[in-house]
Design a protein around this motif. Structure first.
Motif, PDB file in Angstrom:
ATOM      1  N   THR A  81     -53.988   5.252  -8.533  1.00  0.00           N
ATOM      2  CA  THR A  81     -53.407   6.741  -9.619  1.00  0.00           C
ATOM      3  C   THR A  81     -54.551   7.720  -7.704  1.00  0.00           C
ATOM      4  O   THR A  81     -54.565   7.087  -7.446  1.00  0.00           O
ATOM      5  N   GLU A  83     -45.536   6.296  -3.189  1.00  0.00           N
ATOM      6  CA  GLU A  83     -45.758   5.104  -4.186  1.00  0.00           C
ATOM      7  C   GLU A  83     -45.613   4.240  -3.211  1.00  0.00           C
ATOM      8  O   GLU A  83     -45.295   3.789  -2.304  1.00  0.00           O
ATOM      9  N   ASN A 102     -46.350   3.581  -8.537  1.00  0.00           N
ATOM     10  CA  ASN A 102     -46.722   4.396  -9.391  1.00  0.00           C
ATOM     11  C   ASN A 102     -45.322   5.357  -8.908  1.00  0.00           C
ATOM     12  O   ASN A 102     -44.772   5.499  -7.945  1.00  0.00           O
ATOM     13  N   ILE A 129     -46.939   3.446 -12.845  1.00  0.00           N
ATOM     14  CA  ILE A 129     -47.775   4.206 -13.518  1.00  0.00           C
ATOM     15  C   ILE A 129     -48.335   5.454 -13.033  1.00  0.00           C
ATOM     16  O   ILE A 129     -47.776   6.147 -11.358  1.00  0.00           O
ATOM     17  N   SER A 130     -49.067   7.001 -13.390  1.00  0.00           N
ATOM     18  CA  SER A 130     -49.136   7.846 -13.144  1.00  0.00           C
ATOM     19  C   SER A 130     -50.825   8.369 -13.305  1.00  0.00           C
ATOM     20  O   SER A 130     -50.786   7.341 -14.854  1.00  0.00           O
ATOM     21  N   TYR A 190     -48.705   4.913 -18.388  1.00  0.00           N
ATOM     22  CA  TYR A 190     -47.961   4.069 -17.745  1.00  0.00           C
ATOM     23  C   TYR A 190     -46.627   4.292 -18.841  1.00  0.00           C
ATOM     24  O   TYR A 190     -46.598   4.120 -20.426  1.00  0.00           O
TER      25      TYR A 190
END
Length: 232
Positions: free
Chosen positions: A126, A131, A182, A218-219, A223
């Motif tokens: 995060t 990316e 991500n 994911i962030s 998710y």
């Protein structure tokens, strides 16, 4: 005659209002975010205490610590009263807090859910500006054999070499894997290329008896799990 404006430090506050004494007497949980940050920088600037300076900084970021984590050293040092030493202390403290979330337990626990995998990957994946593609290599008990970054891309896309993904799996003796990438934008919905890549990885793993358990997007907002959504 010009007079110098005094520079306020935490020592100028009454004892009851000093963050250090409040922490000692009541514990860190009773301090505000600005007070905790003030303990790191210790002093403010002329006419402004450390707490007031940190309050202004946080207000400019809508009191969002995630946003503060994303602020660069150079941007922090634009604030009057924050030099290189103070900026470094702030960044170091935020990074330690992030790493605590992903600190391994003394007792190894098998990953049995997407939430557990997310908890392991969250501190690493995060607050990134680009990316990245990561993989968890697991043994038969779903214990982590290795956590590895396979590629770094741009703001909106990254690629991964499936051959390298499974070459490493064979090298460490993994029987299953969980992959993740991500989305810096915060959008958690998979793209068509994400879906195609996932199918390719699943098929490649089946050919050598290494199971793809999940693919996470994911962030900092959460998710998306391909397994949970039954599209794996």
């Amino acid at each position: 005659m010009k007079t110098n404006t005094p520079k306020f430090t935490l020592k100028d506050w009454s004892v009851d209002e000093r963050p250090r004494e409040k922490l000692i007497n009541n514990g860190p949980q009773h301090l505000s975010n600005s007070e905790l940050l003030a303990l790191l920088i210790e002093s403010g600037n002329k006419g402004e205490t450390a707490v007031q300076l940190m309050q202004r900084l946080l207000v400019s970021l809508n009191n969002d610590l995630v946003s503060l984590h994303k602020v660069s050293l150079e941007e922090l040092m634009l604030w009057k009263g924050i030099g290189p030493a103070k900026a470094v202390k702030i960044k170091a403290a935020l990074e330690l807090g992030k790493r605590i979330q992903g600190a391994p337990s003394s007792k190894q626990i098998g990953l049995t859910s997407s939430q557990m995998a997310y908890d392991v990957l969250f501190p690493t994946m995060t607050y990134l500006e680009q990316e990245e593609f990561w993989v968890l290599y697991l043994n038969i008990q779903h214990h982590i054999l290795e956590k590895k970054r396979l590629s770094v891309g741009g703001i909106s896309e990254t690629t991964v070499d499936i051959r390298i993904l499974f070459k490493n799996a064979l090298k460490v003796g993994a029987v299953s894997i969980i992959v993740a990438h991500n989305h810096p934008s915060g959008v958690l919905n998979p793209s068509q290329s994400d879906i195609v890549l996932t199918k390719k990885m699943k098929k490649a793993g089946e050919n050598i008896d290494i199971k793809l358990l999940d693919h996470l997007i994911i962030s900092e907002k959460g998710y998306f799990s391909f397994a949970d959504e039954n599209i794996l």
